[in-house]
Design a protein around this motif. Sequence first.
Motif, mmCIF file in Angstrom:
data_model
loop_
_atom_site.group_PDB
_atom_site.id
_atom_site.type_symbol
_atom_site.label_atom_id
_atom_site.label_comp_id
_atom_site.label_asym_id
_atom_site.label_seq_id
_atom_site.Cartn_x
_atom_site.Cartn_y
_atom_site.Cartn_z
ATOM 1 N N LEU A 173 19.755 -1.356 -39.163
ATOM 2 C CA LEU A 173 18.395 -1.424 -39.691
ATOM 3 C C LEU A 173 17.367 -1.254 -38.580
ATOM 4 C CD1 LEU A 173 18.751 -4.362 -42.259
ATOM 5 C CD2 LEU A 173 18.526 -1.919 -42.756
ATOM 6 N N SER A 174 17.666 -1.805 -37.401
ATOM 7 C CA SER A 174 16.775 -1.635 -36.254
ATOM 8 C C SER A 174 16.666 -0.169 -35.869
ATOM 9 C CB SER A 174 17.293 -2.452 -35.071
ATOM 10 O OG SER A 174 16.564 -2.179 -33.900
ATOM 11 N N VAL A 175 17.792 0.522 -35.895
ATOM 12 C CA VAL A 175 17.790 1.963 -35.612
ATOM 13 C C VAL A 175 16.926 2.706 -36.624
ATOM 14 C CG1 VAL A 175 19.250 4.031 -35.673
ATOM 15 C CG2 VAL A 175 19.992 2.017 -34.390
ATOM 16 N N LEU A 176 17.054 2.359 -37.903
ATOM 17 C CA LEU A 176 16.276 3.032 -38.943
ATOM 18 C C LEU A 176 14.783 2.780 -38.776
ATOM 19 C CD1 LEU A 176 18.538 2.320 -42.048
ATOM 20 C CD2 LEU A 176 18.247 4.497 -40.859
ATOM 21 N N VAL A 177 14.405 1.540 -38.439
ATOM 22 C CA VAL A 177 12.986 1.237 -38.211
ATOM 23 C C VAL A 177 12.452 2.072 -37.054
ATOM 24 C CG1 VAL A 177 11.374 -0.552 -37.459
ATOM 25 C CG2 VAL A 177 13.105 -1.083 -39.177
ATOM 26 N N THR A 178 13.219 2.138 -35.970
ATOM 27 C CA THR A 178 12.795 2.929 -34.811
ATOM 28 C C THR A 178 12.675 4.406 -35.167
ATOM 29 O OG1 THR A 178 13.938 1.354 -33.373
ATOM 30 C CG2 THR A 178 13.300 3.458 -32.405
ATOM 31 N N GLU A 179 13.614 4.902 -35.970
ATOM 32 C CA GLU A 179 13.570 6.312 -36.346
ATOM 33 C C GLU A 179 12.351 6.627 -37.210
ATOM 34 O OE1 GLU A 179 18.361 7.304 -36.298
ATOM 35 O OE2 GLU A 179 17.264 7.309 -38.173
ATOM 36 N N VAL A 180 11.968 5.704 -38.067
ATOM 37 C CA VAL A 180 10.760 5.919 -38.870
ATOM 38 C C VAL A 180 9.547 6.092 -37.953
ATOM 39 C CG1 VAL A 180 9.155 4.831 -40.488
ATOM 40 C CG2 VAL A 180 11.607 4.759 -40.934
#
Length: 255
Positions: free
Chosen positions: A117-124
């Motif tokens: 989820l942290s990766v997804l937030v950063t990617e956004v």
Amino acid sequence: MSTAPYTPMPGAAPLGRMIGAQTALETKMLLRNGEQLLLTVIIPALLLVLFSAVDIIDTGAGKSVDFLAPGILALAVMSTAFTGQAIATGFERRYGVLKRLGTSPLPRWALMTAKTLSVLVTEVLQVVLLTAIAFGLGWSPQGNPVSVLLLLILGTAAFSGLGLLMAGTLKAEATLAAANLVFLLLLVGGGVIVPLDKFPDAVQNVLGLLPISALSDGLRDVLQHGASMPWGNLGVLAVWAVLGLGAAAKFFRWE
């Protein structure tokens, strides 16, 4: 003697709250790390601006930014889900952070969920920033947003699996060297800034099976050429995602 109105309630917090708190912590650590910030934000943005403004590489007909923007978005996914996550997780494993977290009330699968989820937030955040820069350079995207979303999700899954596999099997120093080397090699040979048709035919067939090539070409087919659903690229990413995540789940060592 009166009793206090508050009664201690020992025990773990609700699972959703624990995952949310760990996700926020992972995201803060990721964004505060200078080396990872360089990989995830600065390098992709500089490459997009440099190669769009300076005619160094023949990107074919049309504006350079129309070719480069999808590839740079793919590079951003790889830098966060693979390179950054592999390095950070590798050193957390070396210093015993993962071992200690593994004994906490947070289940190990929930810890990996929080990292994802942290990766997804950063990617956004990456996608928003790079899209804004690309629009400023005259980018004219087209195509189906659902296709773009599917490509980004499968690309994230594929690179996350590979990053966790590397971090969970190699020593931290080896992970640091290997992750950065793979990043540089795929930057050059993954169709990010150099079109795959510039390579010999035999090499093209091999490079086309790489996850970075499938992601960058898929995004380019949709955003530059208006393709509806690049099933071939989605299939390649799905295979990498299954293999990477499956291998990471089987071989990951917590200490």
